[in-house]
Design an enzyme around this catalytic site. Structure first.
Site, short mmCIF file in Angstrom:
data_model
loop_
_atom_site.label_atom_id
_atom_site.label_comp_id
_atom_site.label_asym_id
_atom_site.label_seq_id
_atom_site.Cartn_x
_atom_site.Cartn_y
_atom_site.Cartn_z
N LYS A 114 -26.69 -42.16 -19.33
CA LYS A 114 -27.33 -43.28 -20.52
C LYS A 114 -27.20 -44.53 -19.66
O LYS A 114 -28.09 -45.30 -20.01
CB LYS A 114 -26.54 -43.00 -21.93
CG LYS A 114 -27.20 -41.81 -22.74
CD LYS A 114 -26.75 -42.04 -24.05
CE LYS A 114 -27.30 -40.89 -24.85
NZ LYS A 114 -26.40 -40.86 -26.34
N LYS A 196 -35.75 -26.72 -20.89
CA LYS A 196 -35.22 -26.83 -22.28
C LYS A 196 -36.32 -27.68 -23.14
O LYS A 196 -36.59 -28.94 -22.45
CB LYS A 196 -33.87 -27.08 -22.58
CG LYS A 196 -33.35 -26.83 -24.02
CD LYS A 196 -31.93 -27.23 -24.12
CE LYS A 196 -31.57 -28.16 -25.14
NZ LYS A 196 -30.38 -28.76 -25.24
N LYS A 199 -36.06 -33.20 -27.33
CA LYS A 199 -36.67 -34.08 -28.17
C LYS A 199 -36.91 -35.40 -27.57
O LYS A 199 -37.74 -36.29 -28.28
CB LYS A 199 -35.60 -34.44 -29.54
CG LYS A 199 -34.25 -34.85 -29.13
CD LYS A 199 -33.24 -34.78 -30.37
CE LYS A 199 -31.93 -34.96 -29.99
NZ LYS A 199 -31.13 -35.66 -31.25
#
Ligand code: TRP
Length: 332
Positions: A114, A196, A199
């Site tokens: 991040k 995967k 979102k």
């Protein structure tokens, strides 16, 4: 009743959830709610470690509650609350910060990722994220924490912090176990099936969001990548695209993969993709309708959050008082 073990999890009210989250998380929670004393937080304090639009954050907070309920989670069985409504989270986080080393936090994989993605805003909260998560879990003396693989390292640190505190003082926190649920299929990205479904994928065509309408769902399935050849067979190694679609079809229709293969024997990819899209859209339509209905009854939702916050604050308060006593905070 009283001897049920405690289960704790939380979701950030930020990104849209995908059918991967539905299959991997929410549908598992449905069966867990009968066997455990469940707490599910809406982690808005974690969410602000990355800059959020205030109106959106507010809207997504209730939308997430409505979604949980629309999926069949029962507020009689689970305690739903908003993290910021229970001040003990911030309070315990502060204490636990003094039992956590800067070096440990700097080494966390998600912090490093991040920090690279949000280089303009590497704030203290982002670094402290795992400690706040430890506070969440430990306040409720949770035995089990169902989370995805990506949270494994955070769960480890929560266990370390709990053990560290227990060793210095005396047993105070239950040391939580991760529940890395393997039940339920893994859903891959429609554009890149070996990855995967996420979102926050760069290509939104690869993910089906729980809020997508039928047109969007069908359009994305029509564009899904398939594989060379024309048979519709489950063969993840050689046919990852087709196999992913078969998995999705089987999960959303309740059929086995074998039955799914049989449904498409002799059919072409075009018909197949359309059928998968329809199966998903048909399953999501009633959930979306129910979510909208619930969102128009704000009083009902607020009431659930109010009761949830009261119950959560009661449980969390007990733990926090114990901690304050052990570390020598003067009591009046
Ligand atoms: N970090 C978790 C995630 O992004 C969300 C979360 C916050 C959480 N607090 C938690 C999960 C406590 C489990 C337990 O998925």
């Amino acid at each position: 009743m009283e001897d049920k073990k405690t289960l704790y999890s939380a979701i950030q009210p930020t990104n849209n959830l995908t059918i991967g989250n539905y299959v991997g998380a929410i549908s598992n929670w449905l069966s867990l709610q009968n066997d455990y004393d469940c707490y599910y937080a809406i982690a808005n304090m974690h969410a602000i470690t990355v800059r959020q639009d205030p109106a959106e954050l507010r809207r997504k907070t209730v939308a997430l509650l409505a979604l949980y309920l629309a999926c069949g989670l029962d507020p009689q069985k689970c305690c739903f609350y908003v993290q910021s409504h229970v001040s003990a989270h911030a309070e315990l986080c502060w204490v636990l910060n003094t039992f956590t080393y800067v070096g440990e936090m700097e080494r966390m994989t998600q912090f490093k990722d991040k920090s690279a993605r949000h280089a303009e805003n590497v704030n203290m909260g982002l670094m402290d994220y795992p400690v706040l998560m430890a506070a969440d879990i430990l306040l409720y003396q949770a035995h089990y924490v169902p989370v995805g693989e990506d949270q494994r390292q955070h769960l480890e640190i929560a266990r370390d912090i709990a053990q560290r505190f227990n060793n210095i003082y005396s047993p105070t926190f239950t040391v939580p176990e991760g529940l890395f649920l393997k039940v339920g299929a893994k859903i891959g990205d429609l554009q890149d099936p070996l990855k995967k479904m996420s979102k926050s994928a760069e290509n939104a065509n690869g993910s089906i969001f729980l809020t997508d309408d039928k047109d969007a769902i069908i359009r994305k399935f029509k564009r899904a990548v398939t594989d060379s050849g024309s048979e519709i067979l489950f063969d993840p190694e050689n046919k990852p695209g087709v196999s992913n679609l078969l998995t999705i079809y089987s999960v959303f229709t309740g059929k086995t993969v074998k039955e799914a293969e049989a449904d498409f024997e002799g059919k072409g990819y075009g018909d197949f993709k359309l059928a998968v899209g329809e199966a998903v859209a048909d399953k999501l339509a009633p959930i979306q309708l129910e979510q909208q209905r619930l969102l128009s009854d704000r009083g009902y939702l607020d009431n659930i959050l109010k009761e949830g916050a009261e119950k959560a604050a009661y449980t969390a308060g007990k733990t926090l008082r114990k901690v304050y006593k052990k570390i020598g905070f003067y009591q009046i």
